[in-house]
Design a protein around this motif. Structure first.
Motif, mmCIF file in Angstrom:
data_model
loop_
_atom_site.group_PDB
_atom_site.id
_atom_site.type_symbol
_atom_site.label_atom_id
_atom_site.label_comp_id
_atom_site.label_asym_id
_atom_site.label_seq_id
_atom_site.Cartn_x
_atom_site.Cartn_y
_atom_site.Cartn_z
ATOM 1 N N LEU A 102 0.845 -1.193 0.000
ATOM 2 C CA LEU A 102 0.000 0.000 0.000
ATOM 3 C C LEU A 102 0.880 1.243 0.000
ATOM 4 N N THR A 103 0.482 2.253 -0.746
ATOM 5 C CA THR A 103 1.236 3.499 -0.729
ATOM 6 C C THR A 103 0.335 4.693 -0.972
ATOM 7 N N GLY A 104 0.675 5.796 -0.323
ATOM 8 C CA GLY A 104 -0.058 7.037 -0.541
ATOM 9 C C GLY A 104 0.545 7.879 -1.641
ATOM 10 N N HIS A 105 1.704 7.457 -2.145
ATOM 11 C CA HIS A 105 2.415 8.234 -3.169
ATOM 12 C C HIS A 105 2.961 7.289 -4.227
ATOM 13 N N GLY A 106 2.055 6.596 -4.899
ATOM 14 C CA GLY A 106 2.488 5.598 -5.862
ATOM 15 C C GLY A 106 2.954 6.194 -7.169
ATOM 16 N N THR A 107 3.959 5.566 -7.763
ATOM 17 C CA THR A 107 4.436 5.940 -9.085
ATOM 18 C C THR A 107 4.504 4.685 -9.942
ATOM 19 N N VAL A 108 4.548 4.886 -11.243
ATOM 20 C CA VAL A 108 4.653 3.743 -12.145
ATOM 21 C C VAL A 108 5.928 2.966 -11.858
ATOM 22 N N ASP A 109 7.026 3.688 -11.602
ATOM 23 C CA ASP A 109 8.303 3.039 -11.334
ATOM 24 C C ASP A 109 8.239 2.215 -10.046
ATOM 25 N N MET A 110 7.600 2.777 -9.030
ATOM 26 C CA MET A 110 7.472 2.069 -7.758
ATOM 27 C C MET A 110 6.610 0.817 -7.932
ATOM 28 N N CYS A 111 5.542 0.956 -8.701
ATOM 29 C CA CYS A 111 4.655 -0.171 -8.956
ATOM 30 C C CYS A 111 5.416 -1.273 -9.702
ATOM 31 N N ARG A 112 6.190 -0.873 -10.691
ATOM 32 C CA ARG A 112 6.972 -1.842 -11.468
ATOM 33 C C ARG A 112 7.975 -2.561 -10.569
ATOM 34 N N ARG A 113 8.632 -1.802 -9.711
ATOM 35 C CA ARG A 113 9.625 -2.396 -8.820
ATOM 36 C C ARG A 113 8.968 -3.369 -7.840
ATOM 37 N N ALA A 114 7.777 -2.991 -7.365
ATOM 38 C CA ALA A 114 7.071 -3.858 -6.412
ATOM 39 C C ALA A 114 6.747 -5.211 -7.032
ATOM 40 N N PHE A 115 6.206 -5.193 -8.245
ATOM 41 C CA PHE A 115 5.849 -6.457 -8.889
ATOM 42 C C PHE A 115 7.096 -7.254 -9.258
ATOM 43 N N LYS A 116 8.144 -6.553 -9.682
ATOM 44 C CA LYS A 116 9.391 -7.236 -10.014
ATOM 45 C C LYS A 116 9.990 -7.910 -8.781
ATOM 46 N N ALA A 117 9.794 -7.287 -7.610
ATOM 47 C CA ALA A 117 10.316 -7.839 -6.358
ATOM 48 C C ALA A 117 9.485 -9.008 -5.845
ATOM 49 N N ALA A 164 2.264 -9.393 -4.673
ATOM 50 C CA ALA A 164 1.061 -9.958 -5.285
ATOM 51 C C ALA A 164 0.145 -8.865 -5.807
ATOM 52 N N GLU A 165 0.157 -7.702 -5.139
ATOM 53 C CA GLU A 165 -0.709 -6.583 -5.533
ATOM 54 C C GLU A 165 -0.109 -5.281 -5.020
ATOM 55 N N PHE A 166 -0.461 -4.194 -5.683
ATOM 56 C CA PHE A 166 0.036 -2.868 -5.321
ATOM 57 C C PHE A 166 -1.155 -1.920 -5.364
ATOM 58 N N LEU A 167 -1.549 -1.375 -4.209
ATOM 59 C CA LEU A 167 -2.738 -0.530 -4.122
ATOM 60 C C LEU A 167 -2.385 0.837 -3.550
ATOM 61 N N GLU A 168 -3.047 1.865 -4.070
ATOM 62 C CA GLU A 168 -2.800 3.226 -3.594
ATOM 63 C C GLU A 168 -3.776 3.611 -2.491
ATOM 64 N N LYS A 169 -3.281 4.399 -1.524
ATOM 65 C CA LYS A 169 -4.129 4.974 -0.483
ATOM 66 C C LYS A 169 -4.742 6.274 -1.014
ATOM 67 N N PRO A 170 -5.953 6.629 -0.553
ATOM 68 C CA PRO A 170 -6.798 5.815 0.325
ATOM 69 C C PRO A 170 -7.265 4.557 -0.411
ATOM 70 N N VAL A 171 -7.117 3.448 0.278
ATOM 71 C CA VAL A 171 -7.387 2.153 -0.358
ATOM 72 C C VAL A 171 -8.879 1.942 -0.550
#
Length: 213
Positions: free
Chosen positions: A85-100, A103-110
């Protein structure tokens, strides 16, 4: 162990107490047990790695980030699915999360429904993964009970050879092959050829086939 200890558990890691409380309340409404954590180091040191469930991580926390926690979990071989979960999501952060391995990447407020759906899917997948692993271990244990000759017979059965053909390959009598075949079926606890191939072909291939024994 109590039934509550065996139930799927969501480990919720967020340094914001208000967020932890609200998410724990939400997740609890669908019958999932929630264990809240405020400190990443305490979580890494204390959470149950053998349990069934999922992990919800906040990306931005003081001291150690959620992505770093995720990296540590993956490095340690932890198999519980991780939802970030993140309140300041970016495409790069999302990509890194899935690469790491997230299972899922959701932005706050969820979005409540999105989180619940992601968690339920993650828990289902984890239950199925653990069941497959347990089945694989049981199959491997049974396979270990076979003698070298029985493993040779098994490998040739998996290749599709008849008893007579196996007898010729191994220079045995057909009656001896039939005896080995019966022992193979008994030890591996299978009732049909299809069940034998489905359950043990991968182990035979891993062992190197008929020439391994």
């Amino acid at each position: 162990m109590s039934p509550d200890d065996r139930s799927p558990t969501v480990h919720l890691l967020d340094d914001d107490e208000a967020v932890r409380d609200s998410l724990a309340l939400l997740i609890g409404t669908v019958g999932l047990r929630v264990v809240p954590w405020a400190d990443p180091q305490a979580f890494l040191a204390g959470f149950d790695r053998e349990g069934i469930g999922a992990i919800v991580l906040d990306v931005r926390m003081p001291g150690i980030s959620g992505l770093s926690v995720l990296d540590t979990l993956i490095a340690q071989g932890v198999d519980q699915p991780v939802i970030l979960l993140t309140g300041h999501g970016t495409v790069d952060m999302c990509r890194r999360a899935f690469k790491a391995g997230a299972a899922e990447f959701l932005e706050k407020p969820v979005d409540d429904e999105a989180l619940i759906e992601a968690l339920q899917q993650a828990v289902r997948q984890h239950v199925q993964s653990r069941q497959r692993a347990q089945t694989d271990r049981a199959a491997r244990d049974r396979w270990q009970q076979l003698s070298p000759r029985e493993r040779e017979v098994l490998a040739l059965i998996v290749e599709g050879l008849s008893n007579k053909a196996i007898a010729r390959v191994l220079d045995l009598s057909p009656r001896t092959v039939e005896t080995h075949r019966a022992h193979v079926f008994e030890k591996l606890q299978v009732d049909s050829l299809a069940q034998l191939v489905r359950g043990y072909a991968a182990l035979v291939a891993e062992a190197g086939g008929a020439g391994a024994a």
